[in-house]
Design a protein around this motif. Structure first.
Motif, mmCIF file in Angstrom:
data_model
loop_
_atom_site.group_PDB
_atom_site.id
_atom_site.type_symbol
_atom_site.label_atom_id
_atom_site.label_comp_id
_atom_site.label_asym_id
_atom_site.label_seq_id
_atom_site.Cartn_x
_atom_site.Cartn_y
_atom_site.Cartn_z
ATOM 1 N N ARG A 163 -16.100 2.681 -6.362
ATOM 2 C CA ARG A 163 -15.119 2.506 -5.117
ATOM 3 C C ARG A 163 -15.389 3.693 -4.157
ATOM 4 O O ARG A 163 -15.418 3.466 -3.040
ATOM 5 C CB ARG A 163 -13.545 2.646 -5.785
ATOM 6 C CG ARG A 163 -12.633 2.297 -4.625
ATOM 7 C CD ARG A 163 -11.347 2.426 -5.461
ATOM 8 N NE ARG A 163 -11.297 1.285 -6.447
ATOM 9 C CZ ARG A 163 -10.769 0.088 -6.181
ATOM 10 N NH1 ARG A 163 -10.415 -0.490 -4.940
ATOM 11 N NH2 ARG A 163 -10.904 -0.800 -7.101
ATOM 12 N N ALA A 175 -18.746 2.870 -2.102
ATOM 13 C CA ALA A 175 -18.606 1.925 -1.446
ATOM 14 C C ALA A 175 -17.604 2.509 0.152
ATOM 15 O O ALA A 175 -18.215 1.706 0.876
ATOM 16 C CB ALA A 175 -17.611 0.717 -2.231
ATOM 17 N N GLU A 176 -16.793 3.167 -0.304
ATOM 18 C CA GLU A 176 -16.097 3.518 0.885
ATOM 19 C C GLU A 176 -16.858 4.601 1.705
ATOM 20 O O GLU A 176 -17.107 4.349 2.944
ATOM 21 C CB GLU A 176 -15.064 4.628 0.361
ATOM 22 C CG GLU A 176 -13.955 4.899 1.430
ATOM 23 C CD GLU A 176 -12.770 5.494 1.064
ATOM 24 O OE1 GLU A 176 -12.566 6.762 1.589
ATOM 25 O OE2 GLU A 176 -12.308 5.230 -0.074
ATOM 26 N N CYS A 215 -18.788 -0.689 2.425
ATOM 27 C CA CYS A 215 -19.026 -1.947 2.016
ATOM 28 C C CYS A 215 -18.189 -2.111 0.921
ATOM 29 O O CYS A 215 -17.390 -1.474 0.614
ATOM 30 C CB CYS A 215 -20.518 -1.996 1.416
ATOM 31 S SG CYS A 215 -20.763 -0.912 -0.127
ATOM 32 N N HIS A 216 -17.826 -3.321 0.548
ATOM 33 C CA HIS A 216 -17.178 -3.794 -0.653
ATOM 34 C C HIS A 216 -17.649 -3.310 -1.891
ATOM 35 O O HIS A 216 -18.807 -3.265 -2.193
ATOM 36 C CB HIS A 216 -17.143 -5.176 -0.656
ATOM 37 C CG HIS A 216 -15.921 -5.602 -1.397
ATOM 38 N ND1 HIS A 216 -15.704 -5.929 -2.740
ATOM 39 C CD2 HIS A 216 -14.747 -6.096 -1.123
ATOM 40 C CE1 HIS A 216 -14.608 -6.312 -3.471
ATOM 41 N NE2 HIS A 216 -13.961 -6.524 -2.065
ATOM 42 N N PRO A 217 -16.624 -2.649 -2.686
ATOM 43 C CA PRO A 217 -17.228 -2.146 -4.115
ATOM 44 C C PRO A 217 -17.835 -3.004 -4.850
ATOM 45 O O PRO A 217 -18.613 -2.845 -5.657
ATOM 46 C CB PRO A 217 -15.903 -1.632 -5.001
ATOM 47 C CG PRO A 217 -14.982 -1.720 -3.687
ATOM 48 C CD PRO A 217 -15.105 -2.455 -2.786
ATOM 49 N N SER A 218 -17.837 -4.512 -4.941
ATOM 50 C CA SER A 218 -18.412 -5.378 -5.575
ATOM 51 C C SER A 218 -19.863 -5.353 -5.057
ATOM 52 O O SER A 218 -20.711 -5.419 -5.929
ATOM 53 C CB SER A 218 -17.900 -6.914 -5.405
ATOM 54 O OG SER A 218 -18.279 -7.196 -4.167
ATOM 55 N N LYS A 219 -20.219 -4.961 -4.051
ATOM 56 C CA LYS A 219 -21.661 -4.771 -3.450
ATOM 57 C C LYS A 219 -22.341 -3.864 -4.402
ATOM 58 O O LYS A 219 -23.411 -3.813 -4.656
ATOM 59 C CB LYS A 219 -21.897 -4.533 -2.170
ATOM 60 C CG LYS A 219 -23.134 -4.491 -1.476
ATOM 61 C CD LYS A 219 -23.155 -4.417 -0.088
ATOM 62 C CE LYS A 219 -24.760 -4.855 0.223
ATOM 63 N NZ LYS A 219 -24.880 -4.860 1.815
ATOM 64 N N GLU A 223 -25.972 1.081 5.445
ATOM 65 C CA GLU A 223 -25.497 1.210 4.045
ATOM 66 C C GLU A 223 -26.463 1.763 3.194
ATOM 67 O O GLU A 223 -25.802 2.842 2.298
ATOM 68 C CB GLU A 223 -25.025 -0.039 3.491
ATOM 69 C CG GLU A 223 -24.150 -0.958 4.030
ATOM 70 C CD GLU A 223 -24.047 -2.495 3.610
ATOM 71 O OE1 GLU A 223 -23.014 -3.160 3.736
ATOM 72 O OE2 GLU A 223 -24.957 -3.068 3.045
ATOM 73 N N PRO A 278 -23.507 -11.539 2.510
ATOM 74 C CA PRO A 278 -22.130 -11.149 3.216
ATOM 75 C C PRO A 278 -21.475 -12.049 4.064
ATOM 76 O O PRO A 278 -22.113 -13.118 4.455
ATOM 77 C CB PRO A 278 -22.703 -9.985 4.092
ATOM 78 C CG PRO A 278 -24.100 -10.486 4.334
ATOM 79 C CD PRO A 278 -24.674 -11.071 3.089
ATOM 80 N N VAL A 299 -16.611 -11.072 9.079
ATOM 81 C CA VAL A 299 -15.039 -10.778 8.926
ATOM 82 C C VAL A 299 -14.359 -11.041 9.919
ATOM 83 O O VAL A 299 -14.732 -11.035 10.956
ATOM 84 C CB VAL A 299 -15.081 -9.267 8.370
ATOM 85 C CG1 VAL A 299 -13.565 -8.890 8.303
ATOM 86 C CG2 VAL A 299 -15.886 -8.753 7.139
#
Length: 97
Positions: free
Chosen positions: A32, A35-36, A40-44, A60, A94, A97
């Motif tokens: 987490r 990702a922050e 990006c999203h933590p799942s990535k 990224e 991706p 958004v």
């Protein structure tokens, strides 16, 4: 499908996991938190760690390398005409958004 400009390819999922256990400042970092830092999203990050995903955008990849305290090319290799990016399955692409 949205195309990525200048995607970077992860050298090794195992290396990412190892570097997350001991970053440049000597501490570990969570999925987490990384990702922050990368925006990006933590799942990535989770998919990168498990080898389910191989690519990230250049910003990224740079943010991940900086947060882990390593040079960009220790963890990532660039893509281009001579080194095409691997195909990412549609469910891992991706979303706008």
């Amino acid at each position: 499908m949205r195309s990525q400009q200048n995607p970077m390819v992860l050298v090794s999922p195992d290396l990412l996991v190892l570097l997350m256990k001991r970053t440049g400042d000597g501490c570990d970092i969570s999925v987490r938190d990384l990702a922050e830092a990368a925006g990006c999203h933590p799942s990535k990050i989770g998919h990168l760690r498990k080898g389910l995903r191989e690519t990230a955008t250049e910003p990224e990849a740079l943010a991940i390398a900086r947060r882990l305290g390593v040079d960009l090319f220790v963890l990532w290799k660039p893509t281009g005409r001579a080194n095409p990016a691997p195909f990412e399955p549609e469910h891992l692409m991706p979303v706008a958004v």
